[in-house]
Design a protein around this motif. Structure first.
Motif, PDB file in Angstrom:
ATOM      1  N   TYR A  61      35.387  26.121 -72.980  1.00 31.15           N
ATOM      2  CA  TYR A  61      34.454  24.997 -73.107  1.00 31.15           C
ATOM      3  C   TYR A  61      34.745  24.203 -74.384  1.00 31.15           C
ATOM      4  O   TYR A  61      34.712  22.977 -74.392  1.00 31.15           O
ATOM      5  N   LYS A  62      35.007  24.943 -75.435  1.00 29.03           N
ATOM      6  CA  LYS A  62      35.236  24.317 -76.741  1.00 29.03           C
ATOM      7  C   LYS A  62      36.402  23.339 -76.691  1.00 29.03           C
ATOM      8  O   LYS A  62      36.317  22.223 -77.228  1.00 29.03           O
ATOM      9  N   ARG A  63      37.463  23.743 -76.048  1.00 31.17           N
ATOM     10  CA  ARG A  63      38.642  22.863 -75.969  1.00 31.17           C
ATOM     11  C   ARG A  63      38.347  21.617 -75.130  1.00 31.17           C
ATOM     12  O   ARG A  63      38.809  20.518 -75.452  1.00 31.17           O
ATOM     13  N   ILE A  64      37.572  21.778 -74.083  1.00 33.88           N
ATOM     14  CA  ILE A  64      37.243  20.635 -73.226  1.00 33.88           C
ATOM     15  C   ILE A  64      36.346  19.649 -73.955  1.00 33.88           C
ATOM     16  O   ILE A  64      36.554  18.429 -73.904  1.00 33.88           O
ATOM     17  N   LEU A  65      35.325  20.167 -74.661  1.00 32.53           N
ATOM     18  CA  LEU A  65      34.426  19.279 -75.399  1.00 32.53           C
ATOM     19  C   LEU A  65      35.146  18.576 -76.541  1.00 32.53           C
ATOM     20  O   LEU A  65      34.810  17.429 -76.887  1.00 32.53           O
ATOM     21  N   ALA A  66      36.122  19.245 -77.130  1.00 36.53           N
ATOM     22  CA  ALA A  66      36.875  18.629 -78.230  1.00 36.53           C
ATOM     23  C   ALA A  66      37.598  17.375 -77.754  1.00 36.53           C
ATOM     24  O   ALA A  66      37.760  16.412 -78.513  1.00 36.53           O
ATOM     25  N   ASP A  67      38.020  17.352 -76.488  1.00 38.15           N
ATOM     26  CA  ASP A  67      38.682  16.169 -75.947  1.00 38.15           C
ATOM     27  C   ASP A  67      37.744  14.970 -75.891  1.00 38.15           C
ATOM     28  O   ASP A  67      38.202  13.823 -75.849  1.00 38.15           O
ATOM     29  N   SER A  68      36.440  15.232 -75.873  1.00 38.88           N
ATOM     30  CA  SER A  68      35.450  14.155 -75.857  1.00 38.88           C
ATOM     31  C   SER A  68      34.872  13.884 -77.239  1.00 38.88           C
ATOM     32  O   SER A  68      33.906  13.122 -77.377  1.00 38.88           O
ATOM     33  N   GLY A  69      35.434  14.521 -78.249  1.00 44.84           N
ATOM     34  CA  GLY A  69      34.980  14.273 -79.611  1.00 44.84           C
ATOM     35  C   GLY A  69      33.765  15.067 -80.026  1.00 44.84           C
ATOM     36  O   GLY A  69      33.123  14.748 -81.038  1.00 44.84           O
ATOM     37  N   GLY A 273      25.542  16.853 -69.832  1.00 41.74           N
ATOM     38  CA  GLY A 273      26.558  16.387 -68.894  1.00 41.74           C
ATOM     39  C   GLY A 273      27.936  16.921 -69.219  1.00 41.74           C
ATOM     40  O   GLY A 273      28.674  17.347 -68.314  1.00 41.74           O
ATOM     41  N   LEU A 274      28.293  16.917 -70.495  1.00 36.31           N
ATOM     42  CA  LEU A 274      29.603  17.436 -70.896  1.00 36.31           C
ATOM     43  C   LEU A 274      29.739  18.915 -70.578  1.00 36.31           C
ATOM     44  O   LEU A 274      30.791  19.368 -70.113  1.00 36.31           O
ATOM     45  N   MET A 275      28.684  19.681 -70.830  1.00 38.23           N
ATOM     46  CA  MET A 275      28.746  21.122 -70.580  1.00 38.23           C
ATOM     47  C   MET A 275      28.885  21.418 -69.088  1.00 38.23           C
ATOM     48  O   MET A 275      29.630  22.312 -68.682  1.00 38.23           O
ATOM     49  N   VAL A 276      28.170  20.669 -68.264  1.00 35.75           N
ATOM     50  CA  VAL A 276      28.284  20.879 -66.814  1.00 35.75           C
ATOM     51  C   VAL A 276      29.702  20.553 -66.350  1.00 35.75           C
ATOM     52  O   VAL A 276      30.304  21.293 -65.552  1.00 35.75           O
ATOM     53  N   GLN A 277      30.258  19.461 -66.850  1.00 38.81           N
ATOM     54  CA  GLN A 277      31.628  19.102 -66.478  1.00 38.81           C
ATOM     55  C   GLN A 277      32.634  20.154 -66.963  1.00 38.81           C
ATOM     56  O   GLN A 277      33.591  20.475 -66.262  1.00 38.81           O
ATOM     57  N   ALA A 278      32.388  20.704 -68.161  1.00 38.27           N
ATOM     58  CA  ALA A 278      33.267  21.761 -68.670  1.00 38.27           C
ATOM     59  C   ALA A 278      33.173  23.005 -67.795  1.00 38.27           C
ATOM     60  O   ALA A 278      34.188  23.644 -67.469  1.00 38.27           O
ATOM     61  N   ARG A 322      33.913   8.081 -66.033  1.00 43.28           N
ATOM     62  CA  ARG A 322      35.119   8.355 -65.251  1.00 43.28           C
ATOM     63  C   ARG A 322      36.304   7.530 -65.737  1.00 43.28           C
ATOM     64  O   ARG A 322      37.452   7.898 -65.490  1.00 43.28           O
ATOM     65  N   TYR A 323      36.017   6.426 -66.409  1.00 45.65           N
ATOM     66  CA  TYR A 323      37.088   5.505 -66.770  1.00 45.65           C
ATOM     67  C   TYR A 323      37.171   5.195 -68.268  1.00 45.65           C
ATOM     68  O   TYR A 323      38.170   4.644 -68.718  1.00 45.65           O
ATOM     69  N   LEU A 324      36.138   5.550 -69.020  1.00 50.35           N
ATOM     70  CA  LEU A 324      36.113   5.223 -70.448  1.00 50.35           C
ATOM     71  C   LEU A 324      36.005   6.488 -71.277  1.00 50.35           C
ATOM     72  O   LEU A 324      35.540   7.524 -70.789  1.00 50.35           O
ATOM     73  N   PRO A 325      36.410   6.428 -72.552  1.00 47.77           N
ATOM     74  CA  PRO A 325      36.182   7.568 -73.449  1.00 47.77           C
ATOM     75  C   PRO A 325      34.689   7.893 -73.531  1.00 47.77           C
ATOM     76  O   PRO A 325      33.833   7.004 -73.384  1.00 47.77           O
ATOM     77  N   PHE A 326      34.394   9.165 -73.761  1.00 45.53           N
ATOM     78  CA  PHE A 326      33.008   9.623 -73.736  1.00 45.53           C
ATOM     79  C   PHE A 326      32.122   8.817 -74.673  1.00 45.53           C
ATOM     80  O   PHE A 326      31.037   8.359 -74.286  1.00 45.53           O
ATOM     81  N   TRP A 327      32.554   8.605 -75.924  1.00 43.89           N
ATOM     82  CA  TRP A 327      31.696   7.923 -76.902  1.00 43.89           C
ATOM     83  C   TRP A 327      31.410   6.482 -76.486  1.00 43.89           C
ATOM     84  O   TRP A 327      30.288   5.987 -76.653  1.00 43.89           O
ATOM     85  N   LEU A 328      32.419   5.813 -75.913  1.00 46.24           N
ATOM     86  CA  LEU A 328      32.223   4.422 -75.497  1.00 46.24           C
ATOM     87  C   LEU A 328      31.317   4.349 -74.274  1.00 46.24           C
ATOM     88  O   LEU A 328      30.407   3.502 -74.212  1.00 46.24           O
ATOM     89  N   ALA A 329      31.556   5.222 -73.307  1.00 50.18           N
ATOM     90  CA  ALA A 329      30.716   5.232 -72.106  1.00 50.18           C
ATOM     91  C   ALA A 329      29.269   5.536 -72.467  1.00 50.18           C
ATOM     92  O   ALA A 329      28.340   4.892 -71.951  1.00 50.18           O
TER      93      ALA A 329
END
Length: 451
Positions: A61-69, A273-278, A322-329
């Motif tokens: 999970y940690k590695r996946i969340l890191a991709d979203s900042g 949302g991020l945790m569910v996706q992870a 689905r199309y933008l970086p997490f922080w921007l979306a």
């Protein structure tokens, strides 16, 4: 004069724009009350021992969340009981936990919500002896290693043994767990060990291959799933561990708890949302006891599902994510909440403000038309029209200083022509009594030209 006119125009614009600006500012403030704060840059998650599956999953999970900042701090623990205590501790900064089913429910943890059940954890009961054991009641009077205090294994096994009438008065319980419990079984210091581990666990595979150690198959597994809804009936197929050696040598029925991803109610929706996706990325691949995409799932028989998690399971990730970086979306999604009330105010305002400005200009021009009309009425009532000359001069001076936009100049010049017309009439009335009407009009026209 020009500066005076410009000042007047600026004042006029300010009278219209000032309240409009205040209204827009109020709309921004009002809309901001409904905007979620930005998601935190880091969250904490409590799992299990560093050698266990919970901790390993959390690292993914940690590695996946890191991709979203987002930074996920993973904490080790003694097990699910300690995880629950950390989540419920006053002032705790722990946001999430991986917990075994059967540990928490809405009654004893009203401040927690579930992000879904994420994988199955089978209960393995290994024992020694020539007599087959397929019911827990058969272990009465034996020495049992039931897991460390504070662990999910200990909590689950305690419920199962209590349901079968086994207690400290008729059975010997040991707090050994993991490798220590397995070693005690090998050395005949205990008669059976209870382990909640994945089938891929090295320890499980070693014990399945150990001569003289047998795996219990639960004859009444269906009864447990009815009495304890957080349990599932699973089957370990014959030969699935080692086909050449046929391990196990027959299908084994086990019961399994469903691990849950648990969070505080007030956890930011974006983090949920991020945790569910992870979890979907990590656990949807299937395994020995679960089909592909069977887990994670938006179902929890003990804790209420978080609304944001349930929505994501049904509809998938938000469109922008689905199309933008997490922080921007996330930023755009938060701002959309502000757009609706602001647009509700701005759209009518864009229509009303120009109309209001035009109304004020027309009102000002009409005011002087009214003054001229009153002056004409007086002109018919007085015997000496020359007494009204100061009044017409006042009106003419005021009209000359009316601030109007360029596209209203025609209205202004029409007003000035009307002032001149009233002046001509006044001069006609002021001419000598013996003059003919025509001569009086000519004289008045001449005087007007001279002006």
């Amino acid at each position: 004069m020009r500066r005076k006119v410009q000042t007047s125009q600026f004042r006029e614009s300010l009278l219209i724009a000032g309240p409009a600006i205040l209204l827009v500012a109020f709309a921004f403030w009002f809309a901001y009350q409904f905007v979620e704060p930005a998601p935190p840059a880091s969250v904490k998650m409590t799992t299990g021992s560093e050698s266990g599956g919970y901790y390993a999953f959390a690292q993914k999970y940690k590695r996946i969340l890191a991709d979203s900042g987002v930074s996920l701090e993973v904490l080790s623990s003694a097990g699910s009981i300690e995880n629950l205590q950390r989540l419920q501790a006053p002032g705790s900064d722990v946001d999430l936990a991986l917990m075994q089913g059967g540990i928490a429910d809405q009654q004893n943890a009203p401040e927690l919500v579930s992000l879904g059940r994420v994988f199955l954890e089978p209960l393995w009961v290994f024992y020694k002896g020539s007599v087959e054991v397929d019911r827990l009641v058969q272990l009465s009077g034996r020495r049992l290693a039931i897991g460390a205090p504070g662990s999910g294994t200990r909590a689950l096994v305690s419920d199962l043994l209590t349901a079968n009438g086994l207690n400290e008065q008729n059975t010997t319980f040991s707090s050994l767990s993991g490798d220590a419990a397995a070693e005690a079984l090998r050395s005949d210091n205990v008669d059976a060990v209870f382990l909640v581990l994945a089938a891929e666990s090295k320890l499980v595979r070693e014990l399945l291959r150990e001569p003289g150690i047998r795996l219990m198959s639960f004859a009444n597994a269906d009864a447990y799933t009815r009495l304890m809804p957080y349990l599932s009936r699973v089957t370990l197929p014959s030969g699935v561990i080692d086909l050449p050696r046929q391990i196990p040598d027959g299908d084994v029925t086990l019961i399994a708890a469903q691990a849950a991803l648990v969070a505080h109610k007030d956890l930011h929706p974006a983090i949920i949302g991020l945790m569910v996706q992870a979890a979907q990325e990590v656990h949807s691949g299937g395994g020995m006891f679960q089909r592909v995409e069977e887990f994670p799932k938006a179902h929890d028989p003990e804790l209420p599902m978080a609304a944001d998690a349930e929505r994501l399971y049904k509809r998938g990730a938000p469109f922008l994510q689905r199309y933008l970086p997490f922080w921007l979306a996330n930023f755009i999604e938060r701002m959309i909440v502000m757009i609706v009330p602001i647009a509700t105010i701005l759209l009518p305002l864009f229509k009303v403000a120009p109309w209001l400005y035009q109304w004020r200009i027309r009102r000002r021009i009409l005011y002087w038309y009214r003054e001229l009309k009153l002056l004409e009425t007086k002109l018919n009532e007085v015997s000496a029209p020359s007494e009204l000359m100061d009044e017409i001069e006042r009106i003419e001076t005021a009209v000359a200083n009316i601030p109007v936009p360029l596209h209203y100049s025609d209205k202004l010049y029409e007003l000035r022509s009307a002032v001149d017309l009233v002046r001509v009439r006044m001069l006609e009335r002021s001419s000598a009594p013996g003059a003919t009407p025509v001569s009086r009009r000519v004289a008045a026209a001449d005087m007007a030209k001279q002006r």
